[in-house]
Design an enzyme around this catalytic site. Structure first.
Site, mmCIF file in Angstrom:
data_model
loop_
_atom_site.group_PDB
_atom_site.id
_atom_site.type_symbol
_atom_site.label_atom_id
_atom_site.label_comp_id
_atom_site.label_asym_id
_atom_site.label_seq_id
_atom_site.Cartn_x
_atom_site.Cartn_y
_atom_site.Cartn_z
ATOM 1 N N ASP A 80 22.952 75.356 37.529
ATOM 2 C CA ASP A 80 21.808 74.906 37.004
ATOM 3 C C ASP A 80 21.727 74.433 35.346
ATOM 4 O O ASP A 80 20.980 73.695 34.990
ATOM 5 C CB ASP A 80 21.070 76.263 37.087
ATOM 6 C CG ASP A 80 21.081 76.827 38.437
ATOM 7 O OD1 ASP A 80 20.493 76.387 39.437
ATOM 8 O OD2 ASP A 80 21.667 78.169 38.483
ATOM 9 N N HIS B 22 19.379 82.498 40.243
ATOM 10 C CA HIS B 22 19.802 81.329 40.688
ATOM 11 C C HIS B 22 18.794 80.899 41.986
ATOM 12 O O HIS B 22 19.173 81.354 43.173
ATOM 13 C CB HIS B 22 21.352 81.376 40.884
ATOM 14 C CG HIS B 22 21.498 79.818 41.819
ATOM 15 N ND1 HIS B 22 21.318 78.661 41.243
ATOM 16 C CD2 HIS B 22 21.760 79.642 43.248
ATOM 17 C CE1 HIS B 22 21.820 77.802 42.232
ATOM 18 N NE2 HIS B 22 22.027 78.308 43.241
HETATM 19 N N1 LIG Z 1 25.394 79.438 43.131
HETATM 20 C C1 LIG Z 1 25.197 77.911 42.846
HETATM 21 O O1 LIG Z 1 24.870 77.282 42.215
HETATM 22 C C2 LIG Z 1 25.362 77.550 44.580
HETATM 23 C C3 LIG Z 1 25.338 75.876 44.601
HETATM 24 C C4 LIG Z 1 25.690 75.303 46.009
HETATM 25 C C5 LIG Z 1 25.796 76.376 47.167
HETATM 26 N N2 LIG Z 1 25.769 77.754 46.855
HETATM 27 C C6 LIG Z 1 26.019 78.489 47.960
HETATM 28 O O2 LIG Z 1 27.451 78.572 48.298
HETATM 29 C C7 LIG Z 1 27.703 79.270 49.652
HETATM 30 C C8 LIG Z 1 28.761 77.968 50.406
HETATM 31 O O3 LIG Z 1 28.317 76.822 50.348
HETATM 32 P P1 LIG Z 1 28.889 75.799 51.332
HETATM 33 O O4 LIG Z 1 28.241 74.505 51.172
HETATM 34 O O5 LIG Z 1 30.471 75.819 51.116
HETATM 35 O O6 LIG Z 1 28.843 76.369 52.735
HETATM 36 P P2 LIG Z 1 29.685 76.047 54.037
HETATM 37 O O7 LIG Z 1 28.801 76.500 55.138
HETATM 38 O O8 LIG Z 1 30.003 74.718 54.024
HETATM 39 O O9 LIG Z 1 30.793 77.060 53.870
HETATM 40 C C9 LIG Z 1 30.869 78.248 53.889
HETATM 41 C C10 LIG Z 1 32.151 79.171 54.434
HETATM 42 O O10 LIG Z 1 32.369 80.133 54.274
HETATM 43 C C11 LIG Z 1 32.760 81.000 55.348
HETATM 44 N N3 LIG Z 1 32.380 82.230 55.564
HETATM 45 C C12 LIG Z 1 31.375 82.791 56.080
HETATM 46 N N4 LIG Z 1 31.326 84.182 56.098
HETATM 47 C C13 LIG Z 1 32.676 84.405 55.417
HETATM 48 C C14 LIG Z 1 33.371 85.527 55.139
HETATM 49 N N5 LIG Z 1 32.680 86.818 55.401
HETATM 50 N N6 LIG Z 1 34.583 85.562 54.524
HETATM 51 C C15 LIG Z 1 35.214 84.616 54.083
HETATM 52 N N7 LIG Z 1 34.367 83.263 54.596
HETATM 53 C C16 LIG Z 1 33.257 83.166 55.020
HETATM 54 C C17 LIG Z 1 32.543 79.983 56.445
HETATM 55 O O11 LIG Z 1 33.361 80.081 57.716
HETATM 56 C C18 LIG Z 1 32.271 78.471 55.806
HETATM 57 O O12 LIG Z 1 33.864 78.091 56.075
HETATM 58 C C19 LIG Z 1 26.216 79.105 50.264
HETATM 59 O O13 LIG Z 1 25.836 80.346 50.159
HETATM 60 C C20 LIG Z 1 25.346 78.140 49.330
HETATM 61 O O14 LIG Z 1 24.122 78.348 49.482
HETATM 62 C C21 LIG Z 1 25.529 78.240 45.747
HETATM 63 O O1 LIG Z 2 22.564 76.219 48.948
HETATM 64 C C1 LIG Z 2 21.213 76.194 48.393
HETATM 65 O O2 LIG Z 2 20.440 76.640 48.858
HETATM 66 C C2 LIG Z 2 21.137 75.286 47.039
HETATM 67 C C3 LIG Z 2 22.104 75.840 45.956
HETATM 68 O O3 LIG Z 2 22.284 76.980 45.628
HETATM 69 C C4 LIG Z 2 22.287 74.751 44.778
HETATM 70 O O4 LIG Z 2 21.588 75.219 43.877
HETATM 71 O O5 LIG Z 2 22.571 73.555 45.040
#
Ligand SMILES: NC(=O)c1ccc[n+]([C@@H]2O[C@H](COP(=O)([O-])OP(=O)(O)OC[C@H]3O[C@@H](n4cnc5c(N)ncnc54)[C@H](O)[C@@H]3O)[C@@H](O)[C@H]2O)c1
Ligand SMILES: O=C(O)C[C@H](O)C(=O)O
Length: 329
Positions: A160, A188
């Site tokens: 962010d 977030h």
């Molecule tokens: N804070 C931020 O700024 C931010 C930004 C983008 C995404 N995110 C979040 O990050 C997370 C991951 O995003 P992504 O695009 O990589 O998702 P994704 O679905 O591509 O990958 C998630 C992975 O986590 C694994 N997983 C699920 N449960 C698990 C567990 N108990 N132990 C270990 N691994 C596990 C899944 O098998 C999968 O491979 C999501 O929650 C998304 O919303 C946060």
């Molecule tokens: O995975 C999401 O819901 C969005 C993510 O947290 C982001 O800020 O890009």
């Protein structure tokens, strides 16, 4: 290579953020160009094969700093000896799922992971939670790790922060390198508050340079706060490379320090500063000194900012109360 490798555990290693993150860690961008790392990849059993594929590619990069890769499907092994833990894997919200269901499902992941960190991680463990809802997932993990100082559990608002830097640079016709002292407050989520009142653009107060409260309220804040949703809409998947980049920035600065004369944003446990209830994991203006985050103190908060900080913090309090109600704290 004489230094002992740093153990970095990454959960969700086979996911899209994992794919963007692991190569950056192995190349030395997380901790420094002279710090060898051992990767510990934690996945659910169904995704272990995909994680093995990524590990094969990591091998094929022949990174000089990569001292080993191990893959696990259980938290106890995954976090054993970890110095840095990046908790990326989370349960995404699916159709028909209420907020409470999402918190409960993630409690089932972050509670056991916190416990495993408590029982097996290295004494200097530092945790960054990326998986959403990141602030509250970090709180759940921390609550399950009573022997680990709460300050070692953080959640990511650096993405962010970086988004806000870019938007402000575009508005003011400058570059992100010209901007300092910007802050993301709160959660977030769409309630977060990107604050430019103390920011500087090329040494001048950013709010005065912009001089456009309508742009601030109606364009800048919603653009930054809803950027994640806009990326999902455009890409058909949530941000991955930019999220991985922000995770690298967060841990790099935590370990190596923030630059003199500037600060960044990170969600860390509140000590009560700025009226944020103690213990809530909220985003603040922070500097890192001697490997510890410190909240920047003494900023004057105007009415415009106060109401927005309070709204985002109220959402965090609601999430905390909901997980408390579910017996997760
Ligand atoms: N804070 C931020 O700024 C931010 C930004 C983008 C995404 N995110 C979040 O990050 C997370 C991951 O995003 P992504 O695009 O990589 O998702 P994704 O679905 O591509 O990958 C998630 C992975 O986590 C694994 N997983 C699920 N449960 C698990 C567990 N108990 N132990 C270990 N691994 C596990 C899944 O098998 C999968 O491979 C999501 O929650 C998304 O919303 C946060
Ligand atoms: O995975 C999401 O819901 C969005 C993510 O947290 C982001 O800020 O890009």
């Amino acid at each position: 290579m004489t230094r002992t490798p740093v153990n970095v555990t990454v959960t969700g290693a086979a996911g899209q953020i994992g794919y963007a993150l692991l190569f950056r860690i192995a190349s030395g961008q997380l901790l420094g160009a002279d710090v060898p790392v051992k990767l510990r990849l934690l996945e659910i059993p169904q995704a272990v094969k995909a994680a093995q594929g990524t590990a094969m590619e990591l091998d094929d990069c022949a990174f000089p700093l990569l001292a080993g890769i191990d893959i696990f499907d259980n938290p106890a092994e995954g976090f054993a000896g970890a110095n840095i833990a990046l908790l990326v894997g989370a349960r995404p919200r699916t159709k028909g799922m209420e907020r409470g269901d999402l918190l409960e499902a993630n409690g089932g992941i972050f509670g056991p992971q916190g416990k495993a960190i408590n029982n097996g991680a290295a004494d200097d463990i530092r945790v960054l939670v990326v998986g959403n809802p990141a602030n509250t997932n970090a709180l759940i993990a921390s609550a399950a790790a009573p022997d680990v100082p709460a300050e070692r559990f953080t959640a990511m608002t650096r993405l962010d922060h970086n988004r806000a830097l870019s938007q402000l640079a575009a508005k003011t016709g400058t570059t992100v390198a010209d901007i300092k002292k910007l802050t993301i407050w709160g959660n977030h989520s769409a309630t977060q508050y990107p604050d430019i009142f103390h920011a500087e653009v090329a040494g001048k107060n950013a709010a005065e340079v912009v001089n456009d409260e309508a742009w601030l309220a109606d364009t800048f804040i919603p653009t930054v706060a809803k950027r994640g949703a806009a990326i999902i809409e455009a890409r058909g998947a949530s941000s991955a490379a930019s999220a991985a980049n922000a995770a690298v920035d967060h841990v790099h600065d935590w370990v190596n320090g923030t630059p003199e004369g500037d600060w960044t944003s990170a969600a860390i446990p509140s000590d009560g500063s700025y009226g944020v209830p103690e213990g809530i994991i909220s985003s603040f203006p922070v500097v890192s000194k001697n490997g510890k985050w410190e909240i920047v103190q003494g900023l004057e908060i105007n009415d415009f900012s106060r109401s927005r900080i309070d709204a985002s913090v109220a959402e965090l309090v609601e999430e905390r109360d909901a997980v408390k109600g579910l017996g997760l704290l």
